[in-house]
Write an enzyme that holds these catalytic residues in place. Structure first.
Site, PDB file in Angstrom:
ATOM      1  N   MET A 110      19.982 -33.695 -41.149  1.00 53.09           N
ATOM      2  CA  MET A 110      19.697 -33.338 -39.757  1.00 53.09           C
ATOM      3  C   MET A 110      18.291 -32.757 -39.643  1.00 53.09           C
ATOM      4  O   MET A 110      17.944 -32.133 -38.637  1.00 53.09           O
ATOM      5  CB  MET A 110      20.739 -32.347 -39.239  1.00 53.09           C
ATOM      6  CG  MET A 110      22.150 -32.959 -39.229  1.00 53.09           C
ATOM      7  SD  MET A 110      23.289 -32.131 -38.133  1.00 53.09           S
ATOM      8  CE  MET A 110      23.349 -30.507 -38.858  1.00 53.09           C
ATOM      9  N   HIS A 147      14.662 -28.550 -46.553  1.00 52.91           N
ATOM     10  CA  HIS A 147      14.384 -27.493 -47.532  1.00 52.91           C
ATOM     11  C   HIS A 147      14.652 -28.054 -48.924  1.00 52.91           C
ATOM     12  O   HIS A 147      15.001 -29.242 -49.067  1.00 52.91           O
ATOM     13  CB  HIS A 147      15.228 -26.244 -47.237  1.00 52.91           C
ATOM     14  CG  HIS A 147      16.694 -26.542 -47.062  1.00 52.91           C
ATOM     15  ND1 HIS A 147      17.495 -27.019 -48.081  1.00 52.91           N
ATOM     16  CD2 HIS A 147      17.502 -26.460 -45.973  1.00 52.91           C
ATOM     17  CE1 HIS A 147      18.723 -27.181 -47.639  1.00 52.91           C
ATOM     18  NE2 HIS A 147      18.765 -26.862 -46.357  1.00 52.91           N
ATOM     19  N   HIS A 152      17.782 -30.273 -49.564  1.00 52.81           N
ATOM     20  CA  HIS A 152      17.633 -31.689 -49.192  1.00 52.81           C
ATOM     21  C   HIS A 152      16.774 -32.427 -50.224  1.00 52.81           C
ATOM     22  O   HIS A 152      17.056 -33.564 -50.578  1.00 52.81           O
ATOM     23  CB  HIS A 152      16.933 -31.816 -47.832  1.00 52.81           C
ATOM     24  CG  HIS A 152      17.665 -31.199 -46.683  1.00 52.81           C
ATOM     25  ND1 HIS A 152      17.225 -30.065 -46.041  1.00 52.81           N
ATOM     26  CD2 HIS A 152      18.795 -31.567 -46.034  1.00 52.81           C
ATOM     27  CE1 HIS A 152      18.042 -29.757 -45.051  1.00 52.81           C
ATOM     28  NE2 HIS A 152      19.011 -30.640 -45.025  1.00 52.81           N
ATOM     29  N   GLY A 170      25.340 -33.374 -50.443  1.00 46.62           N
ATOM     30  CA  GLY A 170      25.331 -32.129 -51.203  1.00 46.62           C
ATOM     31  C   GLY A 170      26.727 -31.540 -51.339  1.00 46.62           C
ATOM     32  O   GLY A 170      27.534 -31.610 -50.418  1.00 46.62           O
ATOM     33  N   LYS A 207      27.155 -28.567 -51.282  1.00 47.16           N
ATOM     34  CA  LYS A 207      27.123 -27.420 -50.366  1.00 47.16           C
ATOM     35  C   LYS A 207      28.146 -27.608 -49.242  1.00 47.16           C
ATOM     36  O   LYS A 207      28.841 -26.672 -48.852  1.00 47.16           O
ATOM     37  CB  LYS A 207      25.699 -27.302 -49.800  1.00 47.16           C
ATOM     38  CG  LYS A 207      25.561 -26.578 -48.493  1.00 47.16           C
ATOM     39  CD  LYS A 207      25.329 -25.136 -48.743  1.00 47.16           C
ATOM     40  CE  LYS A 207      25.188 -24.258 -47.525  1.00 47.16           C
ATOM     41  NZ  LYS A 207      25.159 -24.849 -46.244  1.00 47.16           N
ATOM     42  N   GLN A 252      32.895 -31.877 -46.264  1.00 40.01           N
ATOM     43  CA  GLN A 252      32.220 -33.077 -45.750  1.00 40.01           C
ATOM     44  C   GLN A 252      32.136 -34.150 -46.836  1.00 40.01           C
ATOM     45  O   GLN A 252      32.345 -35.342 -46.580  1.00 40.01           O
ATOM     46  CB  GLN A 252      30.814 -32.694 -45.276  1.00 40.01           C
ATOM     47  CG  GLN A 252      29.892 -33.858 -45.019  1.00 40.01           C
ATOM     48  CD  GLN A 252      28.575 -33.417 -44.422  1.00 40.01           C
ATOM     49  OE1 GLN A 252      28.518 -33.083 -43.254  1.00 40.01           O
ATOM     50  NE2 GLN A 252      27.509 -33.389 -45.214  1.00 40.01           N
ATOM     51  N   SER A 311      19.577 -24.939 -43.556  1.00 36.99           N
ATOM     52  CA  SER A 311      18.639 -24.888 -42.423  1.00 36.99           C
ATOM     53  C   SER A 311      18.973 -23.703 -41.520  1.00 36.99           C
ATOM     54  O   SER A 311      18.110 -23.164 -40.836  1.00 36.99           O
ATOM     55  CB  SER A 311      18.713 -26.185 -41.611  1.00 36.99           C
ATOM     56  OG  SER A 311      18.553 -27.292 -42.463  1.00 36.99           O
TER      57      SER A 311
HETATM   58  P1  AMP Z   1      22.157 -31.183 -43.260  1.00 34.68           P
HETATM   59  O1  AMP Z   1      20.750 -31.497 -42.903  1.00 34.68           O
HETATM   60  O2  AMP Z   1      22.498 -29.741 -43.191  1.00 34.68           O
HETATM   61  O3  AMP Z   1      23.149 -32.083 -42.565  1.00 34.68           O
HETATM   62  O4  AMP Z   1      22.296 -31.547 -44.807  1.00 34.68           O
HETATM   63  C1  AMP Z   1      22.000 -32.831 -45.283  1.00 34.68           C
HETATM   64  C2  AMP Z   1      22.514 -32.964 -46.680  1.00 34.68           C
HETATM   65  O5  AMP Z   1      21.886 -32.005 -47.512  1.00 34.68           O
HETATM   66  C3  AMP Z   1      24.030 -32.730 -46.801  1.00 34.68           C
HETATM   67  O6  AMP Z   1      24.589 -33.681 -47.684  1.00 34.68           O
HETATM   68  C4  AMP Z   1      24.104 -31.346 -47.355  1.00 34.68           C
HETATM   69  O7  AMP Z   1      25.276 -31.105 -48.118  1.00 34.68           O
HETATM   70  C5  AMP Z   1      22.878 -31.322 -48.251  1.00 34.68           C
HETATM   71  N1  AMP Z   1      22.470 -29.930 -48.499  1.00 34.68           N
HETATM   72  C6  AMP Z   1      22.192 -28.980 -47.562  1.00 34.68           C
HETATM   73  N2  AMP Z   1      21.917 -27.802 -48.179  1.00 34.68           N
HETATM   74  C7  AMP Z   1      22.022 -28.016 -49.504  1.00 34.68           C
HETATM   75  C8  AMP Z   1      21.865 -27.198 -50.662  1.00 34.68           C
HETATM   76  N3  AMP Z   1      21.552 -25.907 -50.574  1.00 34.68           N
HETATM   77  N4  AMP Z   1      22.053 -27.758 -51.870  1.00 34.68           N
HETATM   78  C9  AMP Z   1      22.387 -29.076 -51.987  1.00 34.68           C
HETATM   79  N5  AMP Z   1      22.549 -29.904 -50.935  1.00 34.68           N
HETATM   80  C10 AMP Z   1      22.372 -29.382 -49.715  1.00 34.68           C
END
Ligand code: AMP
Length: 322
Positions: free
Chosen positions: A67, A71, A74, A189, A191, A195, A228
């Site tokens: 999204m 950081h 990602h 991730g 994390k 999901q 984020s």
């Molecule tokens: P998001 O932009 O929050 O939707 O995250 C995009 C992808 O990055 C998802 O698969 C998250 O699980 C992964 N992600 C976000 N934060 C982390 C993290 N700290 N460590 C590993 N993967 C992450």
């Protein structure tokens, strides 16, 4: 094979003029280090894919759905994708369907310029950044669109209990992105552990022709999982936030090193977080695949939590594999 950065730059400025959802809130000029393609329509992406991938023959395509507001978490998904694949596509899309009515959809950080710079430096080949209208037509956020509903047992507990409709939104957008990008591998991730289970089931249940590759959690030096949403934390909240990971480690130690009954270890963890001002939505020990709640020691186990610190909702987990 790839276009120059100029196409990305002009597409970005075009998008800045037309963004209707407040999708872009940066306007500094930008220097991109390498060739990277920015595609913002289905047609543009498909045309790029036809040129870059289909004509090149047997190349492996990796997709990293995000999204934005990128950081190091990602970037570790992207690093893994770069190792496995010839072509890496990153999608940046804040998906309205996965946000509840009182959640942070409109104020979710949107930092496309900075994201593009990071992705360019990382050697990503193409960014897919459609508008809501482009991906959903007029259907997003209404019942006028087809929605993918994962198995109930996976989506009604944990985050699903507190975010009704969230995983339907995630499954729907992942399905759409995979249909457009047609990757060999998609990176998620650990994390967002629930999901990850949902998308694994999506791929196997809908016979999608790709493999999900999980990537471990990246943490700050003090243990806080990168997110984020950490940007929303006040200085005081940021100082407290690492207690989430410390509590997960403590629960693990109680259960696996000290033979404390699972329910007691979890109750103590909830109490510790509560005493420090967290509003604990859940702290549970689950079967790592089915996410069934566990009240006895079992491996693989995942201990998951979601807790609010002020207005900021944080999630984290640890997986015990052996
Ligand atoms: P998001 O932009 O929050 O939707 O995250 C995009 C992808 O990055 C998802 O698969 C998250 O699980 C992964 N992600 C976000 N934060 C982390 C993290 N700290 N460590 C590993 N993967 C992450």
């Amino acid at each position: 094979m790839r276009k120059t950065s100029n196409s990305a730059l002009s597409a970005m400025s075009e998008r800045k003029k037309t963004a209707g959802t407040g999708a872009i809130n940066e306007d500094e000029p930008l220097e991109l280090a390498s060739n990277i393609e920015l595609t913002q329509s289905l047609t543009a992406f498909r045309e790029w894919r036809r040129r870059a991938v289909d004509k090149a023959g047997a190349v492996k395509v990796g997709l990293v759905p995000t999204m934005g507001a990128l950081h190091a978490g990602h970037m570790s998904l992207i690093e893994q994708a770069k190792k496995d694949c010839d072509i890496v596509v990153v999608s940046i899309f804040v998906n309205p369907l996965q946000f509840g009515p009182n959640e942070d959809y409109t104020r979710y950080p949107r930092t496309l310029s900075t994201d593009m710079k990071m992705l360019s430096d990382a050697g990503v080949h193409c960014v897919f950044n459609p508008s809501v209208e482009e991906l959903y037509g007029q259907g997003a956020g209404t019942d006028a669109t087809t929605v993918v509903v994962p198995p109930r047992f996976l989506i009604e507990r944990l985050c699903g209990e507190f975010r009704p409709g969230h995983f339907e939104g995630v499954a729907t957008v992942v399905c759409k992105l995979c249909n457009v990008v047609r990757p060999d591998y998609a990176y998620f991730g650990e994390k967002d552990y629930q999901q990850l289970q949902v998308v694994q089931r999506l791929v196997s249940d809908l016979n999608l022709n790709l493999e999900i590759r999980p990537v471990p959690i990246v943490r700050e030096h003090d243990g806080l999982a990168l997110s984020s949403r950490n940007a929303y934390l006040s200085k005081e909240e940021r100082a407290k936030a690492p207690l989430i990971y410390q509590t997960l480690l403590q629960v693990k130690k109680h259960i696996f090193a000290e033979n404390v009954p699972v329910e007691q270890a979890l109750a103590e963890g909830r109490k510790r977080l509560g005493a420090e001002g967290f509003e604990v939505q859940y702290l549970q020990a689950c079967d790592a695949e089915t996410l069934a709640f566990l009240d006895t020691r079992k491996i693989p186990m995942v201990i998951l939590t979601a807790a609010k610190l002020g207005a900021v909702r944080l999630i984290d987990n640890i997986i015990i594999r052996d």
